[in-house]
Design an enzyme around this catalytic site. Structure first.
Site, short mmCIF file in Angstrom:
data_model
loop_
_atom_site.label_atom_id
_atom_site.label_comp_id
_atom_site.label_asym_id
_atom_site.label_seq_id
_atom_site.Cartn_x
_atom_site.Cartn_y
_atom_site.Cartn_z
N SER A 31 0.97 -1.44 -0.06
CA SER A 31 -0.21 -0.03 0.12
C SER A 31 0.76 1.42 0.03
CB SER A 31 -0.86 0.01 1.21
OG SER A 31 -1.37 1.19 1.25
N TYR A 36 -1.98 0.26 10.24
CA TYR A 36 -1.98 -0.54 9.07
C TYR A 36 -0.95 -0.28 8.10
CZ TYR A 36 -3.49 -1.17 4.07
OH TYR A 36 -3.58 -1.34 2.91
N LYS A 88 1.93 -3.18 6.53
CA LYS A 88 2.57 -3.39 5.16
C LYS A 88 3.94 -3.12 4.86
CE LYS A 88 -1.57 -4.17 3.30
NZ LYS A 88 -1.84 -5.75 2.56
#
Length: 323
Positions: free
Chosen positions: A117, A141, A145
């Protein structure tokens, strides 16, 4: 080649599965169905319902279906939720990936395409974000990643894996109404939801250092995301052991929030409605636009669809889901 697509019953995963299956690849979907739907899986494509934390089931699935490569899309992906539930996100996204890599090495599977991402970059102060732009994620988050990329690179060095990590920018649109995004977490469906409720869409801040004062983002059609995965998988079929690439998936073109909202108002016949401008959201950078040069050089891939394609197809999908 037989490809295991984790998260293949979700919004992005289902698009990847359809593109790969239509190109003649043997595909197996592995999904816990927490956010995905079995209805998205094409007829004739096997679906195994399970968690990426279940190594025994992963290994059994790989052996039963003679899997030779993995496209790993399964993940928890809501930024705000990750702030509230960091342990959950690290378990699902990092421990889940670790478990998958252990299952792959135990069964001799050496190819992996990883869905990463642009959240790994945080708030980059550059006109175009390249793969060499320093990473400073601003949420658990984004951290998961980035850690995932590190873990895959380490496994490639140690175990001879062939790996490509794809950093998505802002995904929108649908290849078909039944594959549309069912969540309301991104700008386009958030505007649809407000309009359906008879309310004006929100614009969070109009005093940024951008041409119209609103945030600028690189929007990419989900169908282009899917074709990039297919191109990455094809590249790994020929790649030498230890290959580990990181590539942006974007158009290299920015669109402002106001521009996107105005186009949505036009498509939905709401041009008489004026957006409400509210305070900035914490952590929103003024501009995040991808450099898409490296993926073109490495995979021969470029995005084909534009912002109008994204909004038109997303609106068709919204009406399909909401009547």
């Amino acid at each position: 080649m037989s490809w295991l697509v984790t998260g293949g019953a979700g919004y992005i995963g289902a698009h990847v599965v359809r593109v790969m299956a239509e190109s003649g690849e043997d595909v197996v979907v592995y999904d816990d169905l927490s956010t995905g739907s079995a209805d998205r899986v094409p007829s004739g494509v096997p679906l195994v319902v399970g968690s990426v934390l279940d190594r025994e089931l992963l290994e059994k699935t790989i052996r039963d279906h003679s899997v030779t490569g993995v496209v790993h899309i399964a993940a928890k992906k809501q930024v705000g939720e990750s702030v509230e539930l960091p342990l959950h996100y690290y378990r699902e996204n990092v421990t889940g990936l670790q478990t998958l890599l252990e299952a792959m090495t135990a069964t001799g599977v050496s190819r992996i395409v990883f869905s990463s991402s642009a959240a790994v970059y945080g708030m980059p102060d550059v006109d175009l974000v390249t793969e060499d732009t320093p990473c400073a994620p601003m949420s658990p988050y984004g951290e998961t990643k980035l850690v995932g990329e590190w873990l895959i690179a380490a496994a490639a060095r140690a175990h001879g894996l062939r790996a490509i990590s794809l950093r998505y920018f802002n995904v929108a649109g649908a290849a078909a109404p039944e594959l549309s995004d069912g969540g309301v977490f991104n700008l386009v469906p958030m505007v649809f939801e407000r309009l359906e409720a008879g309310e004006a869409p929100h614009i969070f801040g109009d005093d940024y250092a951008t041409p119209d004062g609103t945030c600028v983002r690189d929007y990419i059609h989900v169908q282009d995301i899917a074709s990039a995965h297919q191109a990455a998988a094809a590249r790994l079929n020929e790649a030498p052991e230890g290959t580990s690439l990181i590539l942006n998936i974007g158009r290299g073109e920015g669109s402002s929030v106001r521009e996107v909202v105005e186009r949505i108002l036009k498509v939905t016949d709401n041009e008489d409605r004026t957006p409400d401008v509210t305070a900035r959201r914490a952590g929103d950078p003024a501009r995040v636009v991808a450099s898409a040069d490296r993926i073109r050089e490495e995979l021969g891939w470029t995005a084909r669809l534009d912002l109008d394609d994204m909004i038109d197809s997303a609106w068709q999908g919204w009406r399909h889901r909401h009547g």
